[in-house]
Enzyme design. Structure first.
Site, PDB file in Angstrom:
ATOM      1  N   TYR A 193     -26.219 -12.634 -51.621  1.00  0.00           N
ATOM      2  CA  TYR A 193     -25.367 -13.612 -52.314  1.00  0.00           C
ATOM      3  C   TYR A 193     -25.646 -13.615 -53.819  1.00  0.00           C
ATOM      4  O   TYR A 193     -25.875 -14.669 -54.404  1.00  0.00           O
ATOM      5  CB  TYR A 193     -25.572 -15.021 -51.735  1.00  0.00           C
ATOM      6  CG  TYR A 193     -24.828 -15.193 -50.431  1.00  0.00           C
ATOM      7  CD1 TYR A 193     -23.460 -15.495 -50.434  1.00  0.00           C
ATOM      8  CD2 TYR A 193     -25.455 -15.022 -49.206  1.00  0.00           C
ATOM      9  CE1 TYR A 193     -22.760 -15.635 -49.253  1.00  0.00           C
ATOM     10  CE2 TYR A 193     -24.753 -15.150 -48.020  1.00  0.00           C
ATOM     11  CZ  TYR A 193     -23.406 -15.457 -48.047  1.00  0.00           C
ATOM     12  OH  TYR A 193     -22.715 -15.583 -46.875  1.00  0.00           O
ATOM     13  N   TYR A 206     -19.484 -22.908 -42.224  1.00  0.00           N
ATOM     14  CA  TYR A 206     -20.379 -21.757 -42.389  1.00  0.00           C
ATOM     15  C   TYR A 206     -21.333 -21.716 -41.209  1.00  0.00           C
ATOM     16  O   TYR A 206     -22.071 -22.673 -40.954  1.00  0.00           O
ATOM     17  CB  TYR A 206     -21.186 -21.850 -43.701  1.00  0.00           C
ATOM     18  CG  TYR A 206     -22.105 -20.673 -43.838  1.00  0.00           C
ATOM     19  CD1 TYR A 206     -21.625 -19.436 -44.275  1.00  0.00           C
ATOM     20  CD2 TYR A 206     -23.453 -20.753 -43.480  1.00  0.00           C
ATOM     21  CE1 TYR A 206     -22.468 -18.339 -44.358  1.00  0.00           C
ATOM     22  CE2 TYR A 206     -24.289 -19.657 -43.568  1.00  0.00           C
ATOM     23  CZ  TYR A 206     -23.790 -18.458 -44.001  1.00  0.00           C
ATOM     24  OH  TYR A 206     -24.612 -17.360 -44.075  1.00  0.00           O
ATOM     25  N   ASP A 246     -23.660 -26.692 -34.571  1.00  0.00           N
ATOM     26  CA  ASP A 246     -24.514 -25.836 -35.389  1.00  0.00           C
ATOM     27  C   ASP A 246     -25.376 -26.740 -36.267  1.00  0.00           C
ATOM     28  O   ASP A 246     -24.923 -27.228 -37.296  1.00  0.00           O
ATOM     29  CB  ASP A 246     -23.645 -24.903 -36.233  1.00  0.00           C
ATOM     30  CG  ASP A 246     -24.472 -24.043 -37.171  1.00  0.00           C
ATOM     31  OD1 ASP A 246     -25.707 -24.239 -37.252  1.00  0.00           O
ATOM     32  OD2 ASP A 246     -23.877 -23.171 -37.839  1.00  0.00           O
ATOM     33  N   LYS A 290     -33.573 -22.012 -39.228  1.00  0.00           N
ATOM     34  CA  LYS A 290     -34.102 -22.353 -40.556  1.00  0.00           C
ATOM     35  C   LYS A 290     -35.527 -22.906 -40.483  1.00  0.00           C
ATOM     36  O   LYS A 290     -36.460 -22.135 -40.399  1.00  0.00           O
ATOM     37  CB  LYS A 290     -33.138 -23.299 -41.274  1.00  0.00           C
ATOM     38  CG  LYS A 290     -31.812 -22.583 -41.608  1.00  0.00           C
ATOM     39  CD  LYS A 290     -31.357 -22.782 -43.039  1.00  0.00           C
ATOM     40  CE  LYS A 290     -30.342 -21.725 -43.449  1.00  0.00           C
ATOM     41  NZ  LYS A 290     -28.952 -22.118 -43.261  1.00  0.00           N
TER      42      LYS A 290
HETATM   43  C1  LIG Z   1     -27.903 -20.991 -42.872  1.00  0.00           C
HETATM   44  C2  LIG Z   1     -26.975 -21.363 -41.785  1.00  0.00           C
HETATM   45  C3  LIG Z   1     -26.691 -20.466 -40.750  1.00  0.00           C
HETATM   46  C4  LIG Z   1     -27.231 -19.062 -40.736  1.00  0.00           C
HETATM   47  O1  LIG Z   1     -28.604 -19.026 -40.617  1.00  0.00           O
HETATM   48  P1  LIG Z   1     -29.388 -17.668 -41.006  1.00  0.00           P
HETATM   49  O2  LIG Z   1     -30.785 -17.953 -40.610  1.00  0.00           O
HETATM   50  O3  LIG Z   1     -29.198 -17.485 -42.463  1.00  0.00           O
HETATM   51  O4  LIG Z   1     -28.758 -16.573 -40.218  1.00  0.00           O
HETATM   52  C5  LIG Z   1     -25.875 -20.877 -39.730  1.00  0.00           C
HETATM   53  N1  LIG Z   1     -25.341 -22.122 -39.743  1.00  0.00           N
HETATM   54  C6  LIG Z   1     -25.594 -23.011 -40.717  1.00  0.00           C
HETATM   55  C7  LIG Z   1     -24.990 -24.359 -40.635  1.00  0.00           C
HETATM   56  C8  LIG Z   1     -26.409 -22.652 -41.776  1.00  0.00           C
HETATM   57  O5  LIG Z   1     -26.635 -23.530 -42.767  1.00  0.00           O
END
Ligand SMILES: *Cc1c(COP(=O)(O)O)cnc(C)c1O
Length: 439
Positions: free
Chosen positions: A20, A151, A246, A275
Site C-alpha cells: 500500500y 474491507y 469480520d 490482527k
Molecule cells: C486488516 C483486515 C483484514 C485483513 O487482515 P490481514 O491480516 O491483513 O490479512 C480483514 N478484515 C478487516 C476488517 C481488516 O481490518
C-alpha cells in the site's frame, strides 16, 4: 545477527517492495523512520527517538509491544513446541484456545477453525459457508452479499467480498461476483432496506452476508449503530442466510469488548478474528462458527472441508492468543472506556482547528475527516504522518481520514503525546500551510 540501522534504508531501497505504498513517493522520500525496537506503546527509532505507536502497528499491537506476559508465553512455547499443524493430531494449545475463544464468544458459537491472518480468516468463513450449502440441500446458494466500502483482506476471496473502489476495482475480472448493499455509514435505513430487497428477491442464491460490525475500518473508520447490526442479523435470519462478522479489526477489545458482535447483542454464524490475536507478535487467525455449520460437514469423506494452511493451529500463535485473551480482562476493557473519554476531549481540540469533519470515537478508536480532495490518495495523509512523527507519534492516516487507534494498554501520558502530535501536525499541514495550496 546485529543490525545496522544506517544501512537499512539503502538495503530497503535496493531490495524491498512495500505494501500500500505509491512506489515513486517512497523512493523519493526523505526522513524515513527506521524502527529498531518497541516496548509497550513506544517505538524506538534508529535516530534515538521514542515515538508513540498511534496505530497499534497497523492494528495488531493491541497489548502494546512485547507485553511481558506475551513474551513469557511465547518464550516458553518456543522451547516446548514450536510448531505442529493440527492435521491428524491434537495440540493442547489449540484445544485450549478453541475452548477459551468459544467461552468468551456470543452464545451459539461453538467451533474454531485456525488460520494465519485476517484475509484467511475471512476466506475460511466464505468457503465454509459456500460448501455448507453445496452439501446441505441448497446448492444454488453460491453468492454473497457484501457492503460498499467494506474491507475484508487482500486475497482474492476476501477482495471478492470487499467493496473499497480504489483498492478493489482493478481485481474485478479475477473476483467472483457478489451482490452489493450500500454502505451503512451514509444511511443505515437505506442500507437495511436495500439488503432486505436483495434477500427478498435473491436469498436462494445467497450463502452469506459479510459485515464488519460497528466500524468499517479501512474504508475510513466509518461507524454504524448496533441497531444496524441487529437489523442485518434479523434479515439474515428471515432468509436463513449466514452472517459472517469480520471482527479482524473491531474484535479483541478495540471497541471495549472481546467480541464486537456482543456489543450489538447478536450471534453471527461466523466470526473472524486475527490482527492482535497472536499477541501482536505472530500472524494468527481464528474463524468461529456454530455447531449447525460444523454438523453440515459430518457424514462421508466427500463432505470434508477441503481447506487448510501449513501453519494451521500453530502453537506459537495459540500461546500468543491464550495470553492475549487472559490479558483482555475486565480491567483492560474498562481502561478502553477511559481511553475513549480522553480521545473525545482530543477531538474537541481537533474540531477547534476548523478543518475537520465528522469527529467520532468508539472505544480505543477516534477519527475525523479532513476537507481535502483525493480520498485515500490525498497527500494530506502522508504529510500529516510525517509532521506527527516529528512531534512524537507514528500514525498512518487513511488518506484524508486521520485516526488514532492506540494499544489498549497505552498510558494517559503517552496518549496525550499522540493526541498533541496529531493536533499540531494537522495545524501545521492544514491550517498554517494551507494558503500555499490555495493561492
Ligand atoms: C486488516 C483486515 C483484514 C485483513 O487482515 P490481514 O491480516 O491483513 O490479512 C480483514 N478484515 C478487516 C476488517 C481488516 O481490518
Amino acid at each position: 545477527m546485529t543490525h545496522d540501522p544506517r544501512g537499512a534504508i539503502e538495503l530497503d531501497r535496493a531490495f524491498v517492495w512495500h505494501p500500500y505504498q505509491p512506489t515513486d513517493a517512497w523512493l523519493g522520500r526523505t526522513g524515513i523512520p527506521v524502527v529498531v525496537g518497541a516496548q509497550g506503546e513506544w517505538l524506538e527509532l534508529a535516530d534515538g527517538r521514542r515515538v508513540v505507536d498511534g496505530f497499534s502497528s497497523w492494528w495488531t499491537s493491541i497489548l502494546g509491544h512485547s507485553h511481558p506476559r506475551v513474551v513469557a508465553a511465547l518464550e516458553a512455547q518456543l522451547r516446548r513446541l514450536d510448531h505442529f499443524p493440527i492435521a491428524g493430531a491434537v495440540t493442547a494449545e489449540s484445544a485450549e484456545l478453541a475452548a477459551a475463544l468459544v467461552g468468551r464468544a456470543p452464545a451459539g458459537l461453538a467451533r474454531a477453525f485456525f488460520s494465519d491472518d485476517g484475509s484467511t480468516a475471512v476466506e475460511v468463513a466464505v468457503r465454509a459457508a459456500f460448501q455448507f450449502w453445496q452439501q446441505n440441500g441448497a446448492p444454488g446458494r453460491t453468492t454473497f452479499v457484501s457492503f460498499a466500502d467494506a474491507y475484508h483482506g487482500d486475497t482474492i476471496g476476501a477482495v471478492s467480498v470487499g467493496g473499497v473502489e480504489l483498492f478493489h476495482r482493478m481485481w474485478g475480472p479475477l473476483c467472483f461476483a457478489t451482490l452489493r448493499a450500500p454502505a451503512p455509514a451514509a444511511d443505515e435505513d437505506a442500507a437495511l432496506d436495500a439488503l432486505g430487497r436483495l434477500l427478498a428477491s435473491d436469498a436462494d442464491r445467497v450463502a452469506a452476508v459479510v459485515l464488519e460490525p460497528l466500524v468499517q475500518g479501512a474504508a475510513g473508520m466509518r461507524f454504524h449503530s448496533p441497531e444496524f447490526v441487529r437489523g442485518v442479523r434479523e434479515l439474515c435470519d428471515g432468509a436463513d442466510v449466514f452472517l459472517i462478522a469480520d471482527e479482524v479489526f473491531v474484535g479483541l477489545g478495540r471497541l471495549g469488548s472481546v467480541f464486537a458482535s456482543s456489543l450489538a447483542g447478536v450471534t453471527p454464524d461466523f466470526v473472524c478474528l486475527a490482527k492482535g490475536l497472536g499477541g501482536g507478535a505472530f500472524p494468527f487467525a481464528a474463524t468461529l462458527t456454530t455447531e449447525r455449520v460444523f454438523d453440515g460437514f459430518r457424514g462421508g469423506p466427500e463432505r470434508t472441508f477441503f481447506y487448510g494452511h501449513s501453519f494451521c493451529g500453530n502453537p506459537m500463535g495459540c500461546a500468543g492468543a491464550l495470553a492475549t485473551l487472559e490479558l483482555l480482562d475486565d480491567t483492560l476493557l474498562e481502561r478502553v472506556g477511559a481511553i475513549e473519554a480522553q480521545l473525545r476531549v482530543w477531538l474537541t481540540a481537533i474540531e477547534a482547528l476548523g478543518v475537520a469533519r465528522a469527529p467520532r470515537a468508539r472505544g480505543a478508536l477516534a477519527a475525523f475527516d479532513l476537507d481535502v480532495p483525493g480520498g485515500y490518495l490525498a497527500d494530506a495523509g502522508p504529510r500529516i504522518a510525517a509532521a506527527a512523527l516529528e512531534r512524537g507519534a507514528f500514525v498512518r492516516p487513511l488518506g484524508s481520514v486521520v485516526y488514532l487507534a492506540p494499544p489498549l494498554t497505552i498510558g494517559d501520558d503517552a496518549l496525550a503525546v499522540a493526541c498533541d502530535a496529531v493536533t499540531d501536525a494537522v495545524r501545521a499541514v492544514c491550517v498554517d500551510e494551507a494558503p500555499r495550496n490555495h493561492p
